[in-house]
Scaffold this active site. Sequence first.
Site, PDB file in Angstrom:
ATOM      1  N   GLY A   1      50.927  45.851  45.852  1.00  0.00           N
ATOM      2  CA  GLY A   1      51.147  44.460  45.454  1.00  0.00           C
ATOM      3  C   GLY A   1      50.868  43.510  46.608  1.00  0.00           C
ATOM      4  O   GLY A   1      50.175  43.856  47.571  1.00  0.00           O
ATOM      5  N   GLY A   2      51.447  42.307  46.514  1.00  0.00           N
ATOM      6  CA  GLY A   2      51.220  41.284  47.537  1.00  0.00           C
ATOM      7  C   GLY A   2      51.700  41.722  48.909  1.00  0.00           C
ATOM      8  O   GLY A   2      51.036  41.478  49.926  1.00  0.00           O
ATOM      9  N   ALA A   3      52.854  42.376  48.954  1.00  0.00           N
ATOM     10  CA  ALA A   3      53.401  42.794  50.245  1.00  0.00           C
ATOM     11  C   ALA A   3      52.501  43.855  50.885  1.00  0.00           C
ATOM     12  O   ALA A   3      52.260  43.831  52.101  1.00  0.00           O
ATOM     13  CB  ALA A   3      54.813  43.342  50.055  1.00  0.00           C
TER      14      ALA A   3
ATOM     15  N   LYS B   1      52.555  32.738  44.583  1.00  0.00           N
ATOM     16  CA  LYS B   1      51.797  32.784  45.839  1.00  0.00           C
ATOM     17  C   LYS B   1      50.291  32.645  45.629  1.00  0.00           C
ATOM     18  O   LYS B   1      49.579  32.156  46.496  1.00  0.00           O
ATOM     19  CB  LYS B   1      52.093  34.084  46.596  1.00  0.00           C
TER      20      LYS B   1
ATOM     21  N   SER C   1      65.957  32.489  52.940  1.00  0.00           N
ATOM     22  CA  SER C   1      65.193  31.500  53.716  1.00  0.00           C
ATOM     23  C   SER C   1      65.981  30.223  54.030  1.00  0.00           C
ATOM     24  O   SER C   1      65.883  29.718  55.156  1.00  0.00           O
ATOM     25  CB  SER C   1      63.890  31.149  52.993  1.00  0.00           C
TER      26      SER C   1
ATOM     27  N   ASP D   1      53.174  36.123  56.123  1.00  0.00           N
ATOM     28  CA  ASP D   1      53.695  37.490  55.929  1.00  0.00           C
ATOM     29  C   ASP D   1      52.932  38.490  56.808  1.00  0.00           C
ATOM     30  O   ASP D   1      53.498  39.472  57.288  1.00  0.00           O
ATOM     31  CB  ASP D   1      53.554  37.923  54.462  1.00  0.00           C
TER      32      ASP D   1
HETATM   33  P1  NDP Z   1      54.589  43.055  43.664  1.00  0.00           P
HETATM   34  O1  NDP Z   1      55.274  42.789  42.369  1.00  0.00           O
HETATM   35  O2  NDP Z   1      53.338  42.341  44.013  1.00  0.00           O
HETATM   36  O3  NDP Z   1      54.307  44.637  43.788  1.00  0.00           O
HETATM   37  C1  NDP Z   1      55.313  45.563  43.443  1.00  0.00           C
HETATM   38  C2  NDP Z   1      54.862  46.949  43.868  1.00  0.00           C
HETATM   39  O4  NDP Z   1      55.911  47.861  43.553  1.00  0.00           O
HETATM   40  C3  NDP Z   1      53.619  47.435  43.122  1.00  0.00           C
HETATM   41  O5  NDP Z   1      52.878  48.260  43.975  1.00  0.00           O
HETATM   42  C4  NDP Z   1      54.249  48.226  41.975  1.00  0.00           C
HETATM   43  O6  NDP Z   1      53.398  49.239  41.457  1.00  0.00           O
HETATM   44  C5  NDP Z   1      55.396  48.890  42.694  1.00  0.00           C
HETATM   45  N1  NDP Z   1      56.413  49.320  41.748  1.00  0.00           N
HETATM   46  C6  NDP Z   1      57.240  48.539  41.020  1.00  0.00           C
HETATM   47  N2  NDP Z   1      58.052  49.308  40.261  1.00  0.00           N
HETATM   48  C7  NDP Z   1      57.710  50.599  40.513  1.00  0.00           C
HETATM   49  C8  NDP Z   1      58.200  51.856  40.052  1.00  0.00           C
HETATM   50  N3  NDP Z   1      59.214  51.947  39.184  1.00  0.00           N
HETATM   51  N4  NDP Z   1      57.634  52.991  40.559  1.00  0.00           N
HETATM   52  C9  NDP Z   1      56.628  52.924  41.470  1.00  0.00           C
HETATM   53  N5  NDP Z   1      56.123  51.756  41.941  1.00  0.00           N
HETATM   54  C10 NDP Z   1      56.661  50.607  41.472  1.00  0.00           C
HETATM   55  O7  NDP Z   1      55.731  42.793  44.761  1.00  0.00           O
HETATM   56  P2  NDP Z   1      55.508  42.467  46.315  1.00  0.00           P
HETATM   57  O8  NDP Z   1      54.371  43.268  46.817  1.00  0.00           O
HETATM   58  O9  NDP Z   1      55.508  41.013  46.517  1.00  0.00           O
HETATM   59  O10 NDP Z   1      56.902  43.000  46.935  1.00  0.00           O
HETATM   60  C11 NDP Z   1      57.163  44.383  47.082  1.00  0.00           C
HETATM   61  C12 NDP Z   1      58.470  44.546  47.872  1.00  0.00           C
HETATM   62  O11 NDP Z   1      58.321  44.022  49.182  1.00  0.00           O
HETATM   63  C13 NDP Z   1      59.678  43.819  47.259  1.00  0.00           C
HETATM   64  O12 NDP Z   1      60.814  44.633  47.395  1.00  0.00           O
HETATM   65  C14 NDP Z   1      59.813  42.585  48.105  1.00  0.00           C
HETATM   66  O13 NDP Z   1      61.150  42.103  48.158  1.00  0.00           O
HETATM   67  C15 NDP Z   1      59.386  43.114  49.465  1.00  0.00           C
HETATM   68  N6  NDP Z   1      58.861  42.062  50.340  1.00  0.00           N
HETATM   69  C16 NDP Z   1      59.456  41.902  51.563  1.00  0.00           C
HETATM   70  C17 NDP Z   1      58.978  40.943  52.427  1.00  0.00           C
HETATM   71  C18 NDP Z   1      59.651  40.776  53.741  1.00  0.00           C
HETATM   72  O14 NDP Z   1      59.454  39.753  54.405  1.00  0.00           O
HETATM   73  N7  NDP Z   1      60.424  41.742  54.163  1.00  0.00           N
HETATM   74  C19 NDP Z   1      57.860  40.062  52.095  1.00  0.00           C
HETATM   75  C20 NDP Z   1      57.292  40.324  50.781  1.00  0.00           C
HETATM   76  C21 NDP Z   1      57.808  41.289  49.947  1.00  0.00           C
HETATM   77  P3  NDP Z   1      52.388  48.928  40.233  1.00  0.00           P
HETATM   78  O15 NDP Z   1      51.234  48.180  40.823  1.00  0.00           O
HETATM   79  O16 NDP Z   1      52.047  50.280  39.743  1.00  0.00           O
HETATM   80  O17 NDP Z   1      53.177  48.107  39.240  1.00  0.00           O
END
Ligand code: NDP
Length: 287
Positions: free
Chosen positions: A134-136, A72, A23, A108
């Site tokens: 998750g959040g994304a 967030k 950013s 987002d």
């Molecule tokens: P969160 O921590 O809120 O969510 C993570 C997600 O990944 C959950 O659904 C989690 O599942 C899953 N997960 C994590 N580890 C594993 C695993 N080993 N096996 C299966 N599922 C897994 O993160 P965000 O939602 O904020 O971000 C997710 C991705 O999106 C990141 O890579 C982030 O960098 C990217 N992102 C990109 C953006 C962009 O502008 N391009 C904006 C925001 C995010 P569980 O619930 O079961 O733990």
Amino acid sequence: MKEPAAPTFRLGLIGDPVAHSLSPAIQQAALDALGIHARYELWPTPLAEVTVRVASLRKPGVLGANVTVPHKLAVMALLDEVSPLARQAGAVNTIVHRDDCLSGDNTDVHGFAAALREVLPDAAGRPALILGAGGAARAVVLALNEIGVTDVVIANRDAERARKLTTDLLPIALRVVAYDDAVLSRETERCGLLINATSVGWRRGESPLPLALLTSLAPSTLVVDLTYRETDLLEAARRRGLTVLDGLSMLVHQGARALELWTGRDAPLEIMRRAAEQARDTRGDAA
Ligand code: NDP
């Protein structure tokens, strides 16, 4: 006679960690291009310091901030107002400081919708399979809803979290399925949009689903990975001749919308995109 120096405004990124963020490069390039005397800084903020950090945004000259993980949700209670979209998304990623008022918004959702429209203007009507809850993933669901994608399936490792997402986002209709290979195999066959919104895939050798399942995707399927760079998933999809989209474009579009909220000016999108690509390619490890 020397002109008095223009005041320098401040902006920054609140999160923990923030050092890897693209950013600053994206926003500074845009601010400079617009001739706005402002510095975009990194503001690493442990949870215990979030209240003080948000209060500091009220200082004169601070235009606002971006917010990233893990704050967030936490910042919401510290703001004077929060947009309905940010409430629905359960996440504020942009704070605007104006007239001693701190307003929270979520860019987002716009970021994903704009990035998707660029590569697939006719996404409405396609069945979507989202990996992650998750959040994304929340932002993606809201963006798909805005675009008119109504057949949306969520698969998440933690099924309870996926169910909570569907309840929170009512009345948007979502179907939750198990995060196992047999189910994913069935769902990939029928989807026209496959979106990785998990954090799996950042490292090489990792994929959110078995790559062999890509053979069951229809040739017109768009494969999206919210990771900001090439992943095994995208590479395998490209090898199959599928259209792919990584997360950089979403990041640029969310930043562009944030910049417009802070400054009231049109964002120089292409300059921001080039800055993002350059920062990502020189750093290699950016998240
Ligand atoms: P969160 O921590 O809120 O969510 C993570 C997600 O990944 C959950 O659904 C989690 O599942 C899953 N997960 C994590 N580890 C594993 C695993 N080993 N096996 C299966 N599922 C897994 O993160 P965000 O939602 O904020 O971000 C997710 C991705 O999106 C990141 O890579 C982030 O960098 C990217 N992102 C990109 C953006 C962009 O502008 N391009 C904006 C925001 C995010 P569980 O619930 O079961 O733990």
